[in-house]
Design an enzyme around this catalytic site. Sequence first.
Site, PDB file in Angstrom:
ATOM      1  N   GLY A 291     -41.737  74.744  24.869  1.00 10.09           N
ATOM      2  CA  GLY A 291     -40.482  75.440  24.686  1.00 10.09           C
ATOM      3  C   GLY A 291     -39.306  74.599  25.121  1.00 10.09           C
TER       4      GLY A 291
ATOM      5  N   PRO B 295     -35.916  73.353  27.188  1.00  8.01           N
ATOM      6  CA  PRO B 295     -35.685  73.315  28.639  1.00  8.01           C
ATOM      7  C   PRO B 295     -35.038  74.602  29.129  1.00  8.01           C
ATOM      8  CG  PRO B 295     -34.896  71.289  27.579  1.00  8.01           C
ATOM      9  CD  PRO B 295     -35.226  72.249  26.481  1.00  8.01           C
ATOM     10  N   GLY B 296     -35.466  75.041  30.314  1.00 10.71           N
ATOM     11  CA  GLY B 296     -34.845  76.193  30.941  1.00 10.71           C
ATOM     12  C   GLY B 296     -35.390  77.534  30.535  1.00 10.71           C
ATOM     13  N   THR B 297     -36.483  77.580  29.773  1.00 12.86           N
ATOM     14  CA  THR B 297     -37.004  78.866  29.306  1.00 12.86           C
ATOM     15  C   THR B 297     -38.033  79.472  30.261  1.00 12.86           C
ATOM     16  OG1 THR B 297     -38.565  77.609  27.929  1.00 12.86           O
ATOM     17  CG2 THR B 297     -36.573  78.446  26.867  1.00 12.86           C
ATOM     18  N   GLY B 298     -38.395  78.759  31.338  1.00 14.47           N
ATOM     19  CA  GLY B 298     -39.270  79.357  32.346  1.00 14.47           C
ATOM     20  C   GLY B 298     -40.712  78.926  32.275  1.00 14.47           C
TER      21      GLY B 298
ATOM     22  N   THR C 201     -42.315  76.367  33.895  1.00 16.59           N
ATOM     23  CA  THR C 201     -42.834  76.110  35.247  1.00 16.59           C
ATOM     24  C   THR C 201     -42.971  77.413  36.028  1.00 16.59           C
ATOM     25  OG1 THR C 201     -41.754  73.944  35.206  1.00 16.59           O
ATOM     26  CG2 THR C 201     -42.455  74.781  37.348  1.00 16.59           C
TER      27      THR C 201
ATOM     28  N   GLU D   3      -5.790  76.102  15.871  1.00 22.27           N
ATOM     29  CA  GLU D   3      -6.709  77.125  16.359  1.00 22.27           C
ATOM     30  C   GLU D   3      -6.505  78.450  15.630  1.00 22.27           C
ATOM     31  OE1 GLU D   3      -9.096  76.351  18.161  1.00 22.27           O
ATOM     32  OE2 GLU D   3      -8.408  74.344  18.707  1.00 22.27           O
TER      33      GLU D   3
ATOM     34  N   HIS E 189      -8.419  78.442  12.341  1.00 20.74           N
ATOM     35  CA  HIS E 189      -9.832  78.833  12.522  1.00 20.74           C
ATOM     36  C   HIS E 189      -9.962  80.352  12.604  1.00 20.74           C
ATOM     37  CE1 HIS E 189     -11.430  74.843  12.982  1.00 20.74           C
ATOM     38  NE2 HIS E 189     -10.764  74.574  14.108  1.00 20.74           N
TER      39      HIS E 189
END
Length: 612
Positions: free
Chosen positions: A198, A200-203, A205, A422, A425
């Site tokens: 998955g 990085p940072g998805t849990g 570990t 801006e 947009h």
Amino acid sequence: MAIQEHKQFNFWYTLAAILLLLLFQSMWTSYRTVETLPYSSLLEQLEKGNVEEVWVSENQVRGRLVEPLPSGRREFVTVRVDPELAAALAKHNVRFTGTVQSTLLSDILGWVLPMALLIGFWYWMIRRMQRGVGGGLLSVGKSKAKVYVETDVKVGFDDVAGVDEAKAELQEIVGFLKNPEEYGRLGARLPKGILLVGPPGTGKTLLARAVAGEAGVPFFSINGSEFVEMFVGVGAARVRDLFAEASKQAPAIIFIDEIDALGRARGAFGNFGGHDEKEQTLNQLLAELDGFDPRGGLVLLAATNRPEILDPALLRAGRFDRQVLVDRPDRVGRVQILKVHVRKIRMDPSLELEEIAALTPGFTGADLANLVNEAAIVATRNGREHVGLKDFTEAIERIVAGLEKRNRVMNPLERKVVAYHEMGHAIVALALPGQDPVHKVSVIPRGIGALGYTLQRPTGDRYLMTRTELENRMAVLLGGRAAEVLVFGEISTGAADDLDRVTEIARSIVTRYGMSEELGLVVYEPQRQALLPVQPIVPTPRNHAEQTAREIDEAVRNFVTRAFEKATAILVENREGLERAAEALLERETLVEKEILELVGLPPREPEEAGA
């Protein structure tokens, strides 16, 4: 190696003990057989003729008597005295003896202490060098895995949220470890290896530690890079030692984080430095995976965010039997993750976590944990008693757009160009159906290079997009450039990032999605499987002719041109609204969607058009 070291250790200690025993015996024998006499007593023995033999040194006189003393000793030792002084003292019948000034302290300070300092320094240097090469030559092949027991892990499945499918897969592993008879009653066996894949940072570990905490078994945790050392063969030795130690404590879990550092495909990236060592380490890991019996209760967990570079032999059935995807959470999952993290903060009771989850599509578990912390910091900075929606909104802007740079001074012309850019947009996004709602428009510089920003936040998770939606998104990105051309008749460098993203979308439409009528339903660029948004080092080889490449370039240019024309037409139609909104933006610095709609004169968006 460890047994030999132990024997050597015992031998030296035994030898030292024997030498100390001999020294003590010699001192005791000397004390029992030698009498210490005053010098005057020696002179008396000489007059009696009772001295058989003497040994004279610079300070001492040692000898043997003919007849023993009352103590029964015949050997004696005394300290010399100056002859003239001895004669004068003897004349007056004075008993006298010499004294020796102790030189023990000076000997220690002059010889023993410098030697001890030198030996201590060399010992410290050797230990430091040994730590630098992995704990010394005798322990260089030892595994560096950190071992946790159940009381050390303190993480369970209750602490993991937003990845219910992955958690369900791993709960079976816990069941096998806790109750192997029940789960194996129909002949099923425990999977040898489970690969957590998955972004990085998805849990990943955290999930592995939760498995160990729930199962209550020893947890061997190590990073893939810790197998690689400067010595050839060390990685393979550490793999052997890791599995040997885990087998002794089975049932147990081995967790290898960032396994792509160890399991990179062999021969896929050239024979550069250290390649042979990594191959040996990988070969040893493959052998260990084939060698251990899962019925013993040993499970291998591994995590990676780069599965595309792993060796195919590592991923085959019988080694890593399962690949569990730990993906970014959906809206429901984000609510569950937020519930876990808001336990640690003082949250406003009226705050609904569903609102925050709706504003954070694409956030991982680590991103949400950071968001909660940032919101608490914002509330603390502003002196509030609770963390509310306003704090979370400001934290989202801080994470997505960057830090405000109010001290960055722009001249009036630049500030005006940014305002129209801006607002271009925002107006195109509000006029086209199916686009993400405009959350906020600002001319306050943020981040590294953004002089202003238009913040659009989707209200739901999107998994499919039509060609019309992609073309409309391109038009929104080109709305800033179109406004500059329409108002100033000149273009600036402010649209560089917009053009890059527009070109990427147009090229994907043509080469990957088969949405171009001219080029047909053919894929000209393969889909990248990487979970990390990185550019490949080696360019992808082209599988089409030069003529086809020219047609692709023309098709991409046509899509971009049509999107620019669409944006320009919308702004021409709403020119007066563009002027009013830009002037208001320059005055207020920040506008929200409702204010823009009122200034431009556009109807409110329908809920079904706002999201998704």
